[in-house]
Enzyme design. Sequence first.
Site, short mmCIF file in Angstrom:
data_model
loop_
_atom_site.label_atom_id
_atom_site.label_comp_id
_atom_site.label_asym_id
_atom_site.label_seq_id
_atom_site.Cartn_x
_atom_site.Cartn_y
_atom_site.Cartn_z
N TYR A 144 1.62 6.25 15.82
CA TYR A 144 0.39 5.47 15.59
C TYR A 144 -0.83 6.27 16.02
O TYR A 144 -1.85 6.30 15.33
CB TYR A 144 0.50 4.16 16.36
CG TYR A 144 -0.57 3.14 16.03
CD1 TYR A 144 -0.60 2.50 14.79
CD2 TYR A 144 -1.54 2.78 16.97
CE1 TYR A 144 -1.56 1.54 14.49
CE2 TYR A 144 -2.50 1.81 16.69
CZ TYR A 144 -2.51 1.20 15.45
OH TYR A 144 -3.47 0.25 15.17
N SER A 196 -6.76 3.71 19.31
CA SER A 196 -5.58 4.57 19.52
C SER A 196 -5.67 5.87 18.72
O SER A 196 -4.81 6.74 18.88
CB SER A 196 -4.31 3.82 19.13
OG SER A 196 -4.13 2.72 19.99
N VAL A 235 0.82 -1.22 0.00
CA VAL A 235 0.00 0.00 0.00
C VAL A 235 0.85 1.27 0.00
O VAL A 235 0.32 2.37 -0.16
CB VAL A 235 -1.03 0.03 1.17
CG1 VAL A 235 -2.04 -1.08 1.03
CG2 VAL A 235 -0.34 0.02 2.52
N LYS A 287 -3.70 7.17 13.27
CA LYS A 287 -5.07 6.65 13.34
C LYS A 287 -6.08 7.78 13.58
O LYS A 287 -7.21 7.71 13.10
CB LYS A 287 -5.17 5.56 14.40
CG LYS A 287 -4.42 4.28 14.01
CD LYS A 287 -4.95 3.67 12.70
CE LYS A 287 -4.34 2.31 12.39
NZ LYS A 287 -4.88 1.70 11.16
N SER A 325 -8.46 2.88 14.72
CA SER A 325 -8.09 2.22 15.98
C SER A 325 -8.59 3.05 17.16
O SER A 325 -8.71 4.28 17.06
CB SER A 325 -6.56 2.12 16.07
OG SER A 325 -6.17 1.69 17.37
N ASN A 353 -7.69 -1.57 5.20
CA ASN A 353 -7.37 -2.24 6.47
C ASN A 353 -5.87 -2.33 6.75
O ASN A 353 -5.46 -2.27 7.90
CB ASN A 353 -7.99 -3.65 6.44
CG ASN A 353 -7.40 -4.55 7.52
OD1 ASN A 353 -7.72 -4.44 8.70
ND2 ASN A 353 -6.50 -5.45 7.10
N THR A 387 -4.56 -10.63 16.95
CA THR A 387 -4.01 -10.79 15.60
C THR A 387 -2.48 -10.89 15.69
O THR A 387 -1.89 -10.51 16.71
CB THR A 387 -4.32 -9.58 14.69
OG1 THR A 387 -3.52 -8.46 15.13
CG2 THR A 387 -5.79 -9.20 14.71
N1 LIG Z 1 -4.81 -6.01 16.31
C1 LIG Z 1 -5.22 -4.97 17.02
O1 LIG Z 1 -5.27 -5.00 18.27
C2 LIG Z 1 -5.66 -3.72 16.29
C3 LIG Z 1 -6.32 -2.74 17.03
C4 LIG Z 1 -6.74 -1.59 16.39
C5 LIG Z 1 -6.52 -1.42 15.05
N2 LIG Z 1 -5.87 -2.37 14.33
C6 LIG Z 1 -5.68 -2.12 12.90
O2 LIG Z 1 -6.23 -3.19 12.16
C7 LIG Z 1 -5.56 -3.27 10.90
C8 LIG Z 1 -5.16 -4.70 10.64
O3 LIG Z 1 -4.25 -5.09 11.65
P1 LIG Z 1 -4.13 -6.58 12.18
O4 LIG Z 1 -4.04 -6.51 13.64
O5 LIG Z 1 -5.15 -7.45 11.55
O6 LIG Z 1 -2.67 -6.91 11.62
P2 LIG Z 1 -2.03 -8.21 10.94
O7 LIG Z 1 -0.56 -8.01 11.03
O8 LIG Z 1 -2.64 -9.45 11.47
O9 LIG Z 1 -2.49 -8.09 9.42
C9 LIG Z 1 -2.09 -7.01 8.62
C10 LIG Z 1 -2.02 -7.49 7.18
O10 LIG Z 1 -1.66 -6.35 6.39
C11 LIG Z 1 -0.59 -6.72 5.53
N3 LIG Z 1 0.23 -5.56 5.30
C12 LIG Z 1 1.09 -4.97 6.18
N4 LIG Z 1 1.72 -3.95 5.59
C13 LIG Z 1 1.23 -3.89 4.31
C14 LIG Z 1 1.52 -3.05 3.21
N5 LIG Z 1 2.42 -2.08 3.30
N6 LIG Z 1 0.85 -3.26 2.06
C15 LIG Z 1 -0.08 -4.26 1.97
N7 LIG Z 1 -0.35 -5.09 2.97
C16 LIG Z 1 0.29 -4.91 4.14
C17 LIG Z 1 0.17 -7.82 6.26
O11 LIG Z 1 0.91 -8.64 5.36
C18 LIG Z 1 -0.95 -8.56 6.96
O12 LIG Z 1 -1.48 -9.60 6.16
C19 LIG Z 1 -4.39 -2.29 10.97
O13 LIG Z 1 -4.74 -1.10 10.29
C20 LIG Z 1 -4.22 -2.04 12.46
O14 LIG Z 1 -3.66 -0.79 12.73
C21 LIG Z 1 -5.44 -3.52 14.92
#
Ligand SMILES: NC(=O)c1ccc[n+]([C@@H]2O[C@H](COP(=O)([O-])OP(=O)(O)OC[C@H]3O[C@@H](n4cnc5c(N)ncnc54)[C@H](O)[C@@H]3O)[C@@H](O)[C@H]2O)c1
Length: 271
Positions: free
Chosen positions: A152, A141, A62, A156, A139, A88, A186
């Site tokens: 972060y 956050s 991305v 966000k 998030s 996402n 995750t």
């Molecule tokens: N897990 C949490 O507690 C949490 C809480 C709030 C928000 N989020 C947000 O949710 C979203 C997903 O996070 P997650 O926890 O599922 O993470 P994750 O690491 O499980 O999955 C993220 C996915 O995005 C892909 N990715 C990472 N960088 C990329 C890039 N530059 N281009 C394309 N793909 C890319 C990764 O390969 C992975 O498959 C994020 O935006 C994160 O900030 C997560």
Amino acid sequence: MRFKDKVAIVTGGGSGIGEAVVRRLHSEGAVVVIADIRLDAAKRVADDLASPERIATREVNVLDNPGLEGLIEATVGQFGRLDLLVNNAGMGSFGKVTQIDLAHWREVMAVDVESVFWASRTAIPHLEKTSGSIVNVASASGLAADYGFAAYNAAKAAVINLTRAMAIDHAPLVRVNAVSPGLTRTPLAVGLFDNPAIMAAYGGILPMGRAAETSEIAAAVAFLGSSDASYVNGHNLVIDGGMTAHTGQPNFTKILGDASHLDQAESAFRG
Ligand SMILES: NC(=O)c1ccc[n+]([C@@H]2O[C@H](COP(=O)([O-])OP(=O)(O)OC[C@H]3O[C@@H](n4cnc5c(N)ncnc54)[C@H](O)[C@@H]3O)[C@@H](O)[C@H]2O)c1
């Protein structure tokens, strides 16, 4: 089958929340394009789903603006339309502003915010044709600050307000909403889950007594992207089990006791 004949793109769809969103949309009839920097991860999810004719994978970073354009144009070229973009993919960050360098700050802003801008900018003309929508994964956050999460937090928060800006600018043809998950199980959050001190601290601040499962975030994304949310626009749906409903004040019920100690509790407030 809220997404029958609808076409969706999920960035970061190869893992975690994105994977759960892919599974949910697909189970409700959508054609889903799984876009991920890790093609093997996207393919693993795709291979696990029935109806392969309704799934495509694409390797996309991305950070790569032409790559994002290619993703969206190829999706419309292959499937004829675009109904839902789920922005996402994102990265975490740890460090105070005095601890992180400019390169890191820029990377976080690029992955977490600029990608949302560029993918949305490219997708909106297609979404206007289908009265489609965008759901951004922000998030909790982005609502307030966490110790040591400066970049972060900033990124966000920007996603949440960019959501609002696009929502008013592109209505009524395109709806734009966000979800703001709290702690969700995750791979991204594995460093938190694997740290007993951090999890013990969470024990005191999660009213639900547990983290979210990815399917619980996906359910909200699917709602916002569906016609069930046809008048929901510019909303940031917080999915944190009540974590940010708390002011941050001490837990008086733990310190002063419950209803059996009401007299003592009341006198504490009276002073
Ligand atoms: N897990 C949490 O507690 C949490 C809480 C709030 C928000 N989020 C947000 O949710 C979203 C997903 O996070 P997650 O926890 O599922 O993470 P994750 O690491 O499980 O999955 C993220 C996915 O995005 C892909 N990715 C990472 N960088 C990329 C890039 N530059 N281009 C394309 N793909 C890319 C990764 O390969 C992975 O498959 C994020 O935006 C994160 O900030 C997560």
